[in-house]
Design an enzyme around this catalytic site. Structure first.
Site, PDB file in Angstrom:
ATOM      1  N   MET A  50       0.944  -2.125  -0.149  1.00 19.69           N
ATOM      2  CA  MET A  50      -0.291  -0.109  -0.276  1.00 19.69           C
ATOM      3  C   MET A  50       1.090   1.114   0.308  1.00 19.69           C
ATOM      4  O   MET A  50       0.369   2.344   0.328  1.00 19.69           O
ATOM      5  CB  MET A  50      -0.785  -0.050   1.340  1.00 19.69           C
ATOM      6  CG  MET A  50      -2.283  -1.213   1.217  1.00 19.69           C
ATOM      7  SD  MET A  50      -3.341  -0.947   2.534  1.00 19.69           S
ATOM      8  CE  MET A  50      -2.494  -0.596   3.899  1.00 19.69           C
ATOM      9  N   GLY A  51       1.981   1.182  -0.382  1.00 18.13           N
ATOM     10  CA  GLY A  51       2.804   2.158  -0.057  1.00 18.13           C
ATOM     11  C   GLY A  51       3.737   2.776   0.974  1.00 18.13           C
ATOM     12  O   GLY A  51       3.468   2.031   1.899  1.00 18.13           O
ATOM     13  N   ALA A  63      12.309  -0.433   4.697  1.00 19.12           N
ATOM     14  CA  ALA A  63      13.419  -1.366   4.372  1.00 19.12           C
ATOM     15  C   ALA A  63      12.867  -2.840   4.816  1.00 19.12           C
ATOM     16  O   ALA A  63      13.026  -3.293   3.934  1.00 19.12           O
ATOM     17  CB  ALA A  63      14.202  -0.750   5.911  1.00 19.12           C
ATOM     18  N   GLY A  64      11.125  -3.011   5.704  1.00 20.84           N
ATOM     19  CA  GLY A  64      10.557  -4.545   5.578  1.00 20.84           C
ATOM     20  C   GLY A  64      10.009  -4.873   3.678  1.00 20.84           C
ATOM     21  O   GLY A  64      10.324  -6.190   3.472  1.00 20.84           O
ATOM     22  N   HIS A  65       9.505  -3.693   3.313  1.00 21.46           N
ATOM     23  CA  HIS A  65       8.631  -3.388   2.208  1.00 21.46           C
ATOM     24  C   HIS A  65      10.031  -4.472   0.756  1.00 21.46           C
ATOM     25  O   HIS A  65       9.810  -4.852  -0.034  1.00 21.46           O
ATOM     26  CB  HIS A  65       7.891  -2.909   1.498  1.00 21.46           C
ATOM     27  CG  HIS A  65       7.158  -2.023   2.301  1.00 21.46           C
ATOM     28  ND1 HIS A  65       6.669  -1.021   2.737  1.00 21.46           N
ATOM     29  CD2 HIS A  65       5.469  -2.886   1.402  1.00 21.46           C
ATOM     30  CE1 HIS A  65       5.384  -1.003   3.287  1.00 21.46           C
ATOM     31  NE2 HIS A  65       4.710  -2.562   2.576  1.00 21.46           N
ATOM     32  N   GLY A 123       4.631 -10.132   4.233  1.00 23.88           N
ATOM     33  CA  GLY A 123       5.635  -9.757   5.409  1.00 23.88           C
ATOM     34  C   GLY A 123       4.898 -10.664   6.651  1.00 23.88           C
ATOM     35  O   GLY A 123       4.062 -10.950   6.373  1.00 23.88           O
ATOM     36  N   LYS A 130       4.798  -9.880   9.375  1.00 26.84           N
ATOM     37  CA  LYS A 130       4.577  -8.810  10.824  1.00 26.84           C
ATOM     38  C   LYS A 130       2.738  -8.616  10.239  1.00 26.84           C
ATOM     39  O   LYS A 130       2.296  -9.160  11.504  1.00 26.84           O
ATOM     40  CB  LYS A 130       4.276  -7.694  10.597  1.00 26.84           C
ATOM     41  CG  LYS A 130       4.160  -6.412  11.391  1.00 26.84           C
ATOM     42  CD  LYS A 130       4.183  -4.584  10.775  1.00 26.84           C
ATOM     43  CE  LYS A 130       3.802  -4.212   9.459  1.00 26.84           C
ATOM     44  NZ  LYS A 130       1.908  -4.698  10.587  1.00 26.84           N
ATOM     45  N   SER A 185       4.565   1.399   7.675  1.00 27.57           N
ATOM     46  CA  SER A 185       4.336   1.871   7.302  1.00 27.57           C
ATOM     47  C   SER A 185       4.073   3.293   8.002  1.00 27.57           C
ATOM     48  O   SER A 185       4.148   4.406   8.402  1.00 27.57           O
ATOM     49  CB  SER A 185       3.505   2.387   6.056  1.00 27.57           C
ATOM     50  OG  SER A 185       3.868   1.288   4.883  1.00 27.57           O
TER      51      SER A 185
END
Length: 282
Positions: free
Chosen positions: A30-31, A35-37, A149, A151, A188
């Site tokens: 979702m933008g 760093a996770g993305h 992820g 998460k 985010s």
């Protein structure tokens, strides 16, 4: 790097690449990338010939419209980050009408009860919105592999169920949680935290680590009560839930059973910002 705002040009490009025998990896986002993305993008790039990153703030998975309005958006920054990591990727950044034809409303799904646990108890209709957008992206992109992820572990399990029940030919990959220096799970939403809140939010992961350490010696109920008490004493955060659940079914555990895998899940408010995290316990 090529940016597509319309689904049909993207579909034509990907069909052409698939005919050449290229494997396609999809990273839905979702933008407001972090760093996770980017770690998901790197994993997708290592395992596929072509990587598609979707950037779309999906309105149907927000039960709170104010949360939708406040969700951070910065497409230009996202593009710069992706270009620095993997310049050859394809970006799909559609408008709402490119994804939803007609009413902007979610479809209804049966996820075998996964949708009623934890997040499902507090975010009505959320997982119908998740299922709707992920299924739609799979239809548009037609990926061989898709990366999510851990998460959002409950979401990951729901997407695996979606793929199985709808016989969608894509392999779903769960990728490890990336954390900030203090242990806060990258999200985010972290951008909406004040500097002080962001610093103190390491307390959430410290709590999960304590749960993991004590899972072998204390009862599930004792651990729940201990976590509730710890957050009652911490003025910066409000605990929404902490649950110890079966890692496959996501059903709350009342007691530990031999041979079963468990995870601890947590949702916390820091002011108006809602943060979630989880950890494997065994």
């Amino acid at each position: 790097m090529v940016i597509f705002h319309k689904r049909e040009p993207l579909r034509r490009e990907l069909l052409s690449l698939a005919k050449e025998g290229k494997t396609i990896g999809l990273v839905p986002t979702m933008g407001a990338l972090h760093a996770g993305h980017l770690s998901l993008v790197e994993e997708a790039a290592a395992e596929n010939d072509v990587v598609v990153v979707s950037i779309f703030v999906n309105p149907t998975q927000f039960d709170n419209k104010e949360d939708l309005h406040k969700y951070p958006r910065d497409l230009e920054k996202d593009i710069d980050l992706l270009n620095a990591v993997q310049p050859g990727i394809l970006i799909f950044a559609p408008a709402v009408e490119e994804v939803y034809t007609g009413d902007i409303a979610p479809s209804s799904f049966d996820f075998d009860g996964l949708e009623f646990q934890m997040e499902g108890k507090f975010r009505q209709g959320h997982f119908d919105g998740v299922g709707t957008i992920v299924k739609r992206l799979f239809e548009i992109v037609g990926p061989d592999n898709a990366y999510f992820g851990e998460k959002d572990y409950q979401q990951l399990q729901i997407i695996r169920t979606l793929v199985k029940k709808h016989r969608i030919p894509v392999k779903v990959h769960g990728c490890p949680i990336r954390r900030e220096e203090n242990g806060l799970a990258m999200s985010s939403r972290n951008e909406r935290l004040s500097d002080e809140q962001r610093k103190e939010a390491g307390f959430i992961y410290e709590t999960l680590k304590t749960v993991k350490a004590e899972f072998g010696t204390k009862s599930v109920q004792e651990i729940r009560e201990q976590v509730s008490e710890a957050f009652r004493k911490h003025p910066s955060f409000r605990l929404e839930y902490m649950e110890i659940a079966n890692a496959e079914t996501l059903r709350p555990a009342e007691q530990k059973e031999t041979g079963q895998k468990y995870r601890a899940f947590i949702a916390v408010y820091a002011g108006e910002v809602r943060l979630i995290d989880n950890i494997a316990l065994n």
